[in-house]
Design a protein around this motif. Structure first.
Motif, PDB file in Angstrom:
ATOM      1  N   ARG A 504      10.293 -12.572   8.090  1.00 31.41           N
ATOM      2  CA  ARG A 504      10.295 -11.177   7.635  1.00 31.41           C
ATOM      3  C   ARG A 504       9.490 -10.279   8.570  1.00 31.41           C
ATOM      4  NH1 ARG A 504       8.226 -12.172   3.010  1.00 31.41           N
ATOM      5  NH2 ARG A 504       6.127 -11.387   3.348  1.00 31.41           N
ATOM      6  N   VAL A 505       8.319 -10.758   8.995  1.00 34.31           N
ATOM      7  CA  VAL A 505       7.477  -9.946   9.875  1.00 34.31           C
ATOM      8  C   VAL A 505       8.081  -9.866  11.272  1.00 34.31           C
ATOM      9  CG1 VAL A 505       5.171  -9.754  10.886  1.00 34.31           C
ATOM     10  CG2 VAL A 505       5.422 -10.464   8.523  1.00 34.31           C
ATOM     11  N   THR A 506       8.816 -10.886  11.679  1.00 30.20           N
ATOM     12  CA  THR A 506       9.497 -10.822  12.973  1.00 30.20           C
ATOM     13  C   THR A 506      10.475  -9.660  13.005  1.00 30.20           C
ATOM     14  OG1 THR A 506       9.261 -13.214  13.292  1.00 30.20           O
ATOM     15  CG2 THR A 506      10.954 -12.088  14.587  1.00 30.20           C
ATOM     16  N   TRP A 507      11.136  -9.391  11.883  1.00 31.65           N
ATOM     17  CA  TRP A 507      12.048  -8.248  11.836  1.00 31.65           C
ATOM     18  C   TRP A 507      11.288  -6.941  11.982  1.00 31.65           C
ATOM     19  CZ3 TRP A 507      16.774  -8.146  13.002  1.00 31.65           C
ATOM     20  CH2 TRP A 507      17.604  -9.237  12.750  1.00 31.65           C
ATOM     21  N   LEU A 508      10.103  -6.852  11.400  1.00 29.79           N
ATOM     22  CA  LEU A 508       9.281  -5.646  11.588  1.00 29.79           C
ATOM     23  C   LEU A 508       8.888  -5.495  13.050  1.00 29.79           C
ATOM     24  CD1 LEU A 508       7.624  -3.265  10.466  1.00 29.79           C
ATOM     25  CD2 LEU A 508       5.766  -4.881  10.039  1.00 29.79           C
ATOM     26  N   SER A 509       8.524  -6.607  13.689  1.00 31.24           N
ATOM     27  CA  SER A 509       8.149  -6.560  15.099  1.00 31.24           C
ATOM     28  C   SER A 509       9.332  -6.146  15.971  1.00 31.24           C
ATOM     29  CB  SER A 509       7.623  -7.930  15.531  1.00 31.24           C
ATOM     30  OG  SER A 509       7.325  -7.958  16.904  1.00 31.24           O
ATOM     31  N   ARG A 510      10.520  -6.635  15.653  1.00 29.96           N
ATOM     32  CA  ARG A 510      11.703  -6.255  16.424  1.00 29.96           C
ATOM     33  C   ARG A 510      12.038  -4.789  16.234  1.00 29.96           C
ATOM     34  NH1 ARG A 510      15.194 -11.590  14.694  1.00 29.96           N
ATOM     35  NH2 ARG A 510      14.292 -13.043  16.213  1.00 29.96           N
ATOM     36  N   CYS A 511      11.880  -4.295  15.014  1.00 30.39           N
ATOM     37  CA  CYS A 511      12.125  -2.871  14.762  1.00 30.39           C
ATOM     38  C   CYS A 511      11.140  -2.021  15.561  1.00 30.39           C
ATOM     39  CB  CYS A 511      12.001  -2.575  13.267  1.00 30.39           C
ATOM     40  SG  CYS A 511      12.369  -0.870  12.819  1.00 30.39           S
ATOM     41  N   VAL A 582       9.762   5.660   8.225  1.00 31.46           N
ATOM     42  CA  VAL A 582      10.595   5.464   7.034  1.00 31.46           C
ATOM     43  C   VAL A 582      10.981   3.990   6.900  1.00 31.46           C
ATOM     44  CG1 VAL A 582      12.807   6.042   5.961  1.00 31.46           C
ATOM     45  CG2 VAL A 582      11.454   7.823   7.084  1.00 31.46           C
ATOM     46  N   ALA A 583      11.387   3.378   8.025  1.00 30.96           N
ATOM     47  CA  ALA A 583      11.714   1.951   8.003  1.00 30.96           C
ATOM     48  C   ALA A 583      10.506   1.109   7.635  1.00 30.96           C
ATOM     49  CB  ALA A 583      12.270   1.527   9.370  1.00 30.96           C
ATOM     50  N   LEU A 584       9.322   1.506   8.116  1.00 39.58           N
ATOM     51  CA  LEU A 584       8.098   0.773   7.801  1.00 39.58           C
ATOM     52  C   LEU A 584       7.789   0.834   6.305  1.00 39.58           C
ATOM     53  CD1 LEU A 584       5.603  -0.773   8.810  1.00 39.58           C
ATOM     54  CD2 LEU A 584       4.506   1.432   9.219  1.00 39.58           C
ATOM     55  N   TRP A 587      10.092  -1.479   4.648  1.00 35.43           N
ATOM     56  CA  TRP A 587       9.671  -2.867   4.870  1.00 35.43           C
ATOM     57  C   TRP A 587       8.532  -3.242   3.926  1.00 35.43           C
ATOM     58  CZ3 TRP A 587       5.305  -5.592   6.076  1.00 35.43           C
ATOM     59  CH2 TRP A 587       5.480  -6.911   6.488  1.00 35.43           C
ATOM     60  N   ALA A 588       7.601  -2.313   3.671  1.00 37.56           N
ATOM     61  CA  ALA A 588       6.512  -2.585   2.730  1.00 37.56           C
ATOM     62  C   ALA A 588       7.046  -2.857   1.325  1.00 37.56           C
ATOM     63  CB  ALA A 588       5.534  -1.412   2.715  1.00 37.56           C
ATOM     64  N   LEU A 589       8.075  -2.109   0.917  1.00 33.04           N
ATOM     65  CA  LEU A 589       8.695  -2.369  -0.392  1.00 33.04           C
ATOM     66  C   LEU A 589       9.426  -3.710  -0.391  1.00 33.04           C
ATOM     67  CD1 LEU A 589      10.128   1.190  -1.152  1.00 33.04           C
ATOM     68  CD2 LEU A 589       8.095   0.126  -2.140  1.00 33.04           C
ATOM     69  N   GLY A 608      17.826  -9.499   0.207  1.00 29.53           N
ATOM     70  CA  GLY A 608      17.266  -8.624  -0.818  1.00 29.53           C
ATOM     71  C   GLY A 608      17.671  -7.180  -0.626  1.00 29.53           C
ATOM     72  N   GLY A 609      17.693  -6.437  -1.730  1.00 25.61           N
ATOM     73  CA  GLY A 609      18.096  -5.037  -1.664  1.00 25.61           C
ATOM     74  C   GLY A 609      17.197  -4.206  -0.771  1.00 25.61           C
ATOM     75  N   MET A 610      15.877  -4.412  -0.865  1.00 26.99           N
ATOM     76  CA  MET A 610      14.959  -3.640  -0.035  1.00 26.99           C
ATOM     77  C   MET A 610      15.068  -4.036   1.434  1.00 26.99           C
ATOM     78  SD  MET A 610      13.868  -1.605  -2.166  1.00 26.99           S
ATOM     79  CE  MET A 610      13.039  -0.719  -0.855  1.00 26.99           C
TER      80      MET A 610
END
Length: 774
Positions: A504-511, A582-584, A587-589, A608-610
């Motif tokens: 999940r955090v890898t996706w945040l890093s890629r974003c 906004v994406a961040l 991601w927190a949700l 997941g929906g979020m």
């Protein structure tokens, strides 16, 4: 977790210092040692104890039939004094048991034990040590990379991998090699891929060293500017004074700890007094230290060992975001008589960094041709020479005689990876205790890389927000020392959840990487495509300046003087960054949604929906700037292609990454298979008590039956889980008294499930008949 029934210990009253009568609680003492920074007394306790208590409360909540709520009592923050540290107690109460377990959490606040350094005193040290600190930061990584490369070369030549070489490669890879064995790593394909990855990382280290030296130069210049502004009266002096205080209250702590022996002794004395205070009240003590507090705690325990003291009370040291490596390197190398060597190294790094930056600046300014950039690899290679020299001169700290758990985040710049230690041989009374190579290997086995946010800027301060990785590991260490065993399958669930968090955090890093690349690509757009954004930015700046007070409006620079290239690109980059925010938030949700499943022990059916909403924010990062530009500009196809080529490439890369990663680990199928494997292992285990193994097998078979039945009902694995659960129920009845009605209910449910899936339920019907006749 299950509360222990060990004998209770004697606590000491915190306010009077006298011993109480023996209580019916076993107390584990936890000493929190903070890092650098200008915090108030009690801040560390509130932050860490709150995170730990909320995790324990949420983790034990599904076990409400076994536990009452976890209690947080005897909290004392504002009343903390020099002889009475801030404290809180967490109590675990189990139904039907008289004795309980409690953790006494105490903060050791050492930042008030010394005088803050003056800014001009600090700046004289900082101007000289910053280039050295940059080399110190990268040398351990370079040495670890080089050791891994040599280990892979030896393995390819001999076609076998020794235990030590396997450990070197596994520590270098981190979580990516968590499930790897020697047989997996010694494969030629894996080693070749590993060596290719080392070359790419070495090139990245070349670039990183050049950038860090340039940042260090800018920081040095800023220090000089702040020192000059502090002389000028007015607003600038107030601002400069605020900056001076902030810098002195953070980096100044490290400066004094390394350069001032009396400050170093004062800090160690404060922590040692708090450790003695806690040890007098608890039978077991664990020290949890962050950043520079890790170096402080290490020295306190090392001094006690040198003085021949026993370690019956201190059961473990837990360091996270440790600054021990950097402080140890600065102290042993900079103060160790190598001043001339480090001056040469620093000057060489600065000259190479300025030359590289000047070459790029001249090209961007149109002064030199592009073929001059062919000299960049030469400058970058020459920049690496400062790492090759100090590699052999750096020493490692010694291992400790107690269990030492070192947790470091993947992108935390302070520890910058795992700590390397060496065996120690220290005089202890009349005997010499020598830590063998095995002690070092055991320390390496306790080192763990945790996943926070995979961000250099935030990883050092976000450990306690990583609830399904870091907080879980700390709670597990404390529970193990308190002799609170895990519930069945909890350990496997935690392993799956760590992989899920990494995914999940890898996706945040890629974003984050996509956002940076998208903003960078705007600089290469045609100037005509940036004019609408530049004009809009000028209008907004004019409106904002008109609404400011006259005193501030005079300081506002004129936007008309800024070129369209810079102003338009900056405005569009800002729009892309706002979409990233906004994406961040999405991601927190998404993380909040997955944490709820983590505490409920529920696998993740999909992204997941979020997660999909986060993907929409990612898409907004790619399309926001091009959409705005193309809406206001009517140009030819070449200009449109110049705008869209980078977003299209990034979109294709994003889709490819999403396709490869799928829905991530922790799906019902994966979790059901894990539970099935655990159940069958418990059935085959003949060394344990038969009643316990059958109870574990029944629970695991039931879990596997539940989650495999979501989308894989009728599969061979699902049938094995259904039949295994009924078999375990029948076998348990032979060894222990079980509820007849509960067993019949399990049989009926299994028969109905098998019939619905089209399988023969005769085997379960036979067990049901035997139970009815019993």
């Amino acid at each position: 977790m299950v509360a222990s029934d060990d004998q209770s210990n004697t606590n000491t009253d915190s306010s009077e210092g006298s011993n109480k009568a023996p209580q019916e609680t076993e107390t584990l003492g936890v000493l929190l040692v903070h890092g650098i920074g200008s915090q108030r007394r009690g801040d560390t306790l509130v932050h860490c104890a709150t995170a730990l208590h909320s995790w324990l409360r949420d983790w034990l909540k599904p076990r409400w039939n076994e536990y009452r709520p976890v209690g947080l009592v005897d909290v004392s923050v504002a009343e903390a004094k020099a002889d009475r540290p801030a404290q809180a107690r967490i109590i675990f109460r189990r139904r039907g048991h008289i004795r309980n377990v409690s953790w006494l959490i105490v903060e050791s606040c050492w930042f008030e034990t010394y005088r803050r350094p003056g800014f001009y005193e600090f700046i004289r040290w900082a101007l000289g040590v910053i280039p050295v600190a940059i080399i110190v930061h990268l040398v351990p990584n370079y040495r670890r990379l080089w050791d891994g490369f040599e280990a892979s070369v030896r393995a390819l030549k001999s076609r076998t991998l020794s235990e030590r070489d396997f450990l070197l490669i596994k520590r270098d890879l981190g979580p990516a090699a968590a499930g790897k064995t020697i047989r997996d790593v010694e494969q030629r394909a894996f080693l070749s891929s590993y060596q290719w990855g080392l070359h790419r990382r070495l090139f990245g280290m070349h670039i990183k060293l050049t950038l860090l030296v340039n940042v260090g130069i800018v920081f040095q210049l800023l220090l000089i500017v702040v020192a000059i502004l502090a002389i000028v009266p007015g607003i600038t002096r107030s601002f400069a004074g605020w900056v001076q205080r902030k810098i002195s209250a953070t980096l100044g702590d490290s400066f004094l700890f390394v350069t001032s022996p009396i400050t170093n002794a004062a800090i160690l004395t404060r922590v040692r007094k708090d450790l003695d205070w806690l040890s007098a009240r608890c039978e077991r003590v664990v020290v949890i230290a962050h950043s520079q507090g890790a170096a402080v705690s290490y020295q306190v325990i090392e001094q006690q060992f040198l003085e021949g003291q026993t370690f019956r009370k201190i059961h473990a040291l837990v360091t996270y975001g440790s600054g021990l490596r950097k402080l140890f390197d600065l102290e042993t190398n900079v103060k160790g008589g190598h001043l001339l060597f480090w001056i040469v190294v620093s000057v060489w790094s600065i000259v190479m960094a300025i030359s590289t930056s000047a070459l790029i600046a001249l090209f961007l300014g149109g002064i030199i041709s592009w073929w001059w950039l062919l000299a960049l690899p030469l400058f970058v290679e020459l920049q690496m020479l400062p790492l090759i020299g100090p590699k052999a001169t750096f020493q490692d700290p010694a291992s400790l005689p107690i269990p030492w758990y070192d947790l470091y985040s993947s992108h935390d710049p302070v520890p910058n990876g795992p700590i390397d230690v060496v065996p120690t041989s220290l005089q202890r009374g009349d005997t010499v205790g020598a830590a063998s190579e095995l002690d070092v290997t055991e320390f390496y086995s306790r080192q763990r890389e945790v996943v926070n946010r995979r961000s250099v800027l935030s990883d050092h301060t976000s450990y306690w927000s990583s609830r399904d990785d870091f907080v879980e590991r700390v709670a597990g260490i404390l529970a193990k020392i308190s002799k609170m065993p895990q519930i069945i399958l909890d350990e496997e669930w935690m392993k799956v959840s760590r992989k899920r968090r990494l995914w999940r955090v890898t996706w945040l890093s890629r974003c984050r990487a996509v956002t940076g690349l998208a903003c960078l690509s705007i600089l290469f757009w045609p100037r005509s495509m940036l004019e609408p954004a530049a004009n809009s930015a000028r209008e907004l700046i004019a409106v904002a300046a008109a609404n400011l007070p006259e005193s501030l409006a005079a300081w506002t620079p004129s936007a008309a003087r800024v070129p369209d290239l810079l102003l338009g690109a900056g405005a569009l980059a800002l729009a892309s960054y706002l979409m990233f925010l906004v994406a961040l938030a999405n991601w927190a949700l998404w993380e909040k949604q997955e944490l709820r499943r983590f505490f409920r022990r529920e696998p993740h059916p999909s992204i997941g929906g979020m997660g999909w909403i986060f993907a929409l924010g990612w898409l907004g990062v790619l399309v926001s700037a091009p959409a705005y530009t193309l809406a206001y500009v009517h140009s030819d196809w070449r200009s449109i292609l110049a705008v869209l080529w980078a977003p299209l490439i990034l979109a294709v890369w994003s889709i490819r990454m999403m396709y490869k990663s799928g829905h991530g680990p922790g799906t019902p199928l994966e979790w059901g298979r894990i539970a099935l494997a655990r159940a069958e292992a418990a059935v085959a285990d003949n060394d344990r008590d038969r009643t316990e193994s059958l109870w574990e097998a029944e629970c695991c078979f039931a879990t596997s039956h539940k989650w495999l039945g979501m989308k894989h009902s009728g599969s061979d694995e699902w049938v094995r889980a259904v039949l295994g659960e009924t078999w375990a129920v029948e076998e348990r009845a032979k060894f222990a008294s079980t509820s007849r009605d509960k067993a019949l209910e399990i049989y009926r449910r299994a028969i109905q499930a098998l019939k619905s899936a089209g399988h023969d339920p005769s085997e379960v019907q036979l067990r049901e008949k035997r139970t009815l006749l019993r």
